[in-house]
Write a protein that holds these residues in place. Structure first.
Motif, PDB file in Angstrom:
ATOM      1  N   GLY A 141      -0.107  -1.534  -9.328  1.00  0.00           N
ATOM      2  CA  GLY A 141      -0.038  -2.920  -8.885  1.00  0.00           C
ATOM      3  C   GLY A 141      -0.319  -3.883 -10.020  1.00  0.00           C
ATOM      4  O   GLY A 141       0.341  -4.918 -10.159  1.00  0.00           O
ATOM      5  N   ALA A 148       0.841  -1.205   0.000  1.00  0.00           N
ATOM      6  CA  ALA A 148       0.000   0.000   0.000  1.00  0.00           C
ATOM      7  C   ALA A 148       0.874   1.254   0.000  1.00  0.00           C
ATOM      8  O   ALA A 148       0.591   2.218  -0.733  1.00  0.00           O
ATOM      9  CB  ALA A 148      -0.940  -0.008   1.204  1.00  0.00           C
ATOM     10  N   VAL A 178      -1.304  -1.427  -3.859  1.00  0.00           N
ATOM     11  CA  VAL A 178      -2.521  -2.026  -3.311  1.00  0.00           C
ATOM     12  C   VAL A 178      -3.310  -0.935  -2.610  1.00  0.00           C
ATOM     13  O   VAL A 178      -2.743  -0.031  -1.995  1.00  0.00           O
ATOM     14  CB  VAL A 178      -2.170  -3.144  -2.301  1.00  0.00           C
ATOM     15  N   GLU A 179      -4.621  -1.045  -2.716  1.00  0.00           N
ATOM     16  CA  GLU A 179      -5.513  -0.128  -2.016  1.00  0.00           C
ATOM     17  C   GLU A 179      -6.367  -0.942  -1.052  1.00  0.00           C
ATOM     18  O   GLU A 179      -6.910  -1.988  -1.428  1.00  0.00           O
ATOM     19  CB  GLU A 179      -6.394   0.570  -3.056  1.00  0.00           C
ATOM     20  N   ARG A 180      -6.444  -0.467   0.179  1.00  0.00           N
ATOM     21  CA  ARG A 180      -7.311  -1.109   1.171  1.00  0.00           C
ATOM     22  C   ARG A 180      -8.533  -0.224   1.357  1.00  0.00           C
ATOM     23  O   ARG A 180      -8.415   0.975   1.575  1.00  0.00           O
ATOM     24  CB  ARG A 180      -6.558  -1.279   2.501  1.00  0.00           C
ATOM     25  N   ARG A 181      -9.718  -0.869   1.265  1.00  0.00           N
ATOM     26  CA  ARG A 181     -10.976  -0.130   1.366  1.00  0.00           C
ATOM     27  C   ARG A 181     -11.837  -0.752   2.457  1.00  0.00           C
ATOM     28  O   ARG A 181     -11.827  -1.964   2.643  1.00  0.00           O
ATOM     29  CB  ARG A 181     -11.753  -0.205   0.057  1.00  0.00           C
ATOM     30  N   THR A 231      -4.027  -1.455  -7.433  1.00  0.00           N
ATOM     31  CA  THR A 231      -4.064  -0.167  -8.118  1.00  0.00           C
ATOM     32  C   THR A 231      -3.564  -0.410  -9.550  1.00  0.00           C
ATOM     33  O   THR A 231      -3.038  -1.490  -9.855  1.00  0.00           O
ATOM     34  CB  THR A 231      -3.140   0.846  -7.431  1.00  0.00           C
ATOM     35  N   GLU A 270     -11.139  -4.557   2.616  1.00  0.00           N
ATOM     36  CA  GLU A 270     -11.002  -5.220   1.329  1.00  0.00           C
ATOM     37  C   GLU A 270      -9.745  -4.723   0.625  1.00  0.00           C
ATOM     38  O   GLU A 270      -9.355  -3.569   0.764  1.00  0.00           O
ATOM     39  CB  GLU A 270     -12.232  -4.942   0.469  1.00  0.00           C
ATOM     40  N   HIS A 271      -9.129  -5.620  -0.140  1.00  0.00           N
ATOM     41  CA  HIS A 271      -7.880  -5.326  -0.834  1.00  0.00           C
ATOM     42  C   HIS A 271      -8.088  -5.347  -2.343  1.00  0.00           C
ATOM     43  O   HIS A 271      -8.714  -6.266  -2.869  1.00  0.00           O
ATOM     44  CB  HIS A 271      -6.811  -6.341  -0.425  1.00  0.00           C
ATOM     45  N   HIS A 272      -7.529  -4.329  -3.003  1.00  0.00           N
ATOM     46  CA  HIS A 272      -7.640  -4.198  -4.461  1.00  0.00           C
ATOM     47  C   HIS A 272      -6.299  -3.725  -5.011  1.00  0.00           C
ATOM     48  O   HIS A 272      -5.570  -2.985  -4.343  1.00  0.00           O
ATOM     49  CB  HIS A 272      -8.722  -3.174  -4.831  1.00  0.00           C
ATOM     50  N   GLN A 316       3.718   1.561  -1.289  1.00  0.00           N
ATOM     51  CA  GLN A 316       4.317   1.678  -2.623  1.00  0.00           C
ATOM     52  C   GLN A 316       3.279   2.054  -3.690  1.00  0.00           C
ATOM     53  O   GLN A 316       3.611   2.219  -4.852  1.00  0.00           O
ATOM     54  CB  GLN A 316       4.972   0.355  -3.028  1.00  0.00           C
ATOM     55  N   GLY A 317       2.017   2.142  -3.283  1.00  0.00           N
ATOM     56  CA  GLY A 317       0.958   2.507  -4.217  1.00  0.00           C
ATOM     57  C   GLY A 317       0.520   1.363  -5.116  1.00  0.00           C
ATOM     58  O   GLY A 317      -0.066   1.591  -6.171  1.00  0.00           O
TER      59      GLY A 317
END
Length: 139
Positions: A96, A73, A78-81, A93, A89-91, A75-76
């Motif tokens: 990524g 995250a 992965v985004e955690r929502r 970017t 939740e993990h997504h 490092q840009g």
């Protein structure tokens, strides 16, 4: 009998160790590690998954995965929502997704070299045997 089984276990471990070393070395050339790339793969396969689910998918403890995804995250990649309740939740970017795509190419080259001494039929047999060995097991 136990000597043969121990030799088999060691051979599997040695093959895995060599494969992991080769993958980690090649992935470092694109600025990632095997653990990071594996986490990106798991998130790509299950967008919105929780850290617990992803830790299981990557054979890590929850704490280890949490540390790893924190780095991703930062490092840009992965985004955690927020999800339902306390779930995070993990997504991936776009950055990524890019690292994952380049990592797939690197992994394909490394794995082709790792398994180059086996024929197509031997690789298919090995895959079948390993899948039978691990079918229905959590570990």
């Amino acid at each position: 009998m136990h000597g043969e089984l121990q030799e088999l276990g060691r051979a599997v471990k040695q093959a895995q160790y060599r494969q992991h070393r080769a993958l980690d070395s090649a992935l470092s050339a694109i600025g990632t590690t095997l653990a990071q790339w594996d986490a990106l793969r798991a998130i790509s396969r299950s967008p919105g998954a929780s850290a617990r689910e992803l830790a299981e998918a990557t054979f890590q403890t929850g704490q280890a995965f949490g540390t790893l995804v924190g780095r991703l995250a930062a490092q840009g990649l992965v985004e955690r929502r927020p999800g339902h309740g306390r779930r995070i939740e993990h997504h991936l970017t776009p950055a990524g997704e890019q690292v994952l795509t380049v990592g797939h190419k690197v992994a394909d080259e490394v794995l082709a070299a790792c398994f180059s001494s086996l024929s197509d039929a031997d690789r298919a047999t090995l895959l079948d045997l390993l899948q039978r060995l691990t079918a229905g097991r959590d570990t």
